[in-house]
Design a protein around this motif. Sequence first.
Motif, PDB file in Angstrom:
ATOM      1  N   THR A 209     -10.191 -26.984  46.846  1.00 33.70           N
ATOM      2  CA  THR A 209      -9.799 -28.027  46.238  1.00 33.70           C
ATOM      3  C   THR A 209      -9.728 -27.850  44.645  1.00 33.70           C
ATOM      4  O   THR A 209      -8.490 -28.593  44.232  1.00 33.70           O
TER       5      THR A 209
ATOM      6  N   LEU B  53      -5.843 -26.595  44.420  1.00 26.39           N
ATOM      7  CA  LEU B  53      -4.949 -27.837  45.018  1.00 26.39           C
ATOM      8  C   LEU B  53      -4.818 -28.623  43.512  1.00 26.39           C
ATOM      9  O   LEU B  53      -3.758 -29.022  43.213  1.00 26.39           O
ATOM     10  N   GLU B  54      -6.093 -28.825  42.969  1.00 27.11           N
ATOM     11  CA  GLU B  54      -5.797 -29.716  41.635  1.00 27.11           C
ATOM     12  C   GLU B  54      -5.065 -28.847  40.467  1.00 27.11           C
ATOM     13  O   GLU B  54      -4.235 -29.627  39.749  1.00 27.11           O
TER      14      GLU B  54
ATOM     15  N   GLU C 148      -2.865 -26.674  41.196  1.00 29.63           N
ATOM     16  CA  GLU C 148      -1.453 -26.547  41.368  1.00 29.63           C
ATOM     17  C   GLU C 148      -0.643 -27.950  41.289  1.00 29.63           C
ATOM     18  O   GLU C 148       0.395 -28.097  40.801  1.00 29.63           O
ATOM     19  N   TYR C 149      -1.528 -28.855  41.262  1.00 30.38           N
ATOM     20  CA  TYR C 149      -1.034 -30.438  41.429  1.00 30.38           C
ATOM     21  C   TYR C 149      -0.650 -30.717  39.920  1.00 30.38           C
ATOM     22  O   TYR C 149       0.529 -31.112  39.440  1.00 30.38           O
ATOM     23  N   ALA C 150      -1.664 -30.287  39.131  1.00 25.84           N
ATOM     24  CA  ALA C 150      -1.389 -30.617  37.716  1.00 25.84           C
ATOM     25  C   ALA C 150      -0.307 -29.589  37.189  1.00 25.84           C
ATOM     26  O   ALA C 150       0.533 -30.234  36.270  1.00 25.84           O
TER      27      ALA C 150
ATOM     28  N   ALA D  75       2.399 -28.919  38.705  1.00 27.69           N
ATOM     29  CA  ALA D  75       3.661 -29.531  39.396  1.00 27.69           C
ATOM     30  C   ALA D  75       3.909 -30.652  38.464  1.00 27.69           C
ATOM     31  O   ALA D  75       5.008 -30.910  38.233  1.00 27.69           O
ATOM     32  N   MET D  76       2.992 -31.488  38.127  1.00 27.97           N
ATOM     33  CA  MET D  76       3.171 -32.488  37.206  1.00 27.97           C
ATOM     34  C   MET D  76       3.708 -32.367  36.198  1.00 27.97           C
ATOM     35  O   MET D  76       4.404 -32.996  35.403  1.00 27.97           O
TER      36      MET D  76
ATOM     37  N   SER E  32       7.363 -31.480  36.204  1.00 28.87           N
ATOM     38  CA  SER E  32       8.283 -32.727  36.402  1.00 28.87           C
ATOM     39  C   SER E  32       8.639 -33.552  35.217  1.00 28.87           C
ATOM     40  O   SER E  32       9.645 -34.350  35.369  1.00 28.87           O
TER      41      SER E  32
END
Length: 79
Positions: free
Chosen positions: A64, A67-68, A70-72, A74-75, A78
Amino acid sequence: MLNCKKHIENSSDYLEGEMNAWQRFNFKMHTLICVRCKRYLKQLQQTIAMIGLAPKQQPPAELTQALEKEYAEAMKSSD
């Protein structure tokens, strides 16, 4: 009367009770006369039932967190 494509598209709405009386009637009428759609609806009901029987598991905390993170990242990329 529904055709098979519309029947399949509306199967979830039927099972979730999201149809008005006329839509339910048309759906049931098609199910009565169409063997393939009757089979599809039964298989969908069985699939939903089997998913409900699956054990509920939480992912490991490490996954978890990874993933959090990696998501941060990626955001941020972008922007």
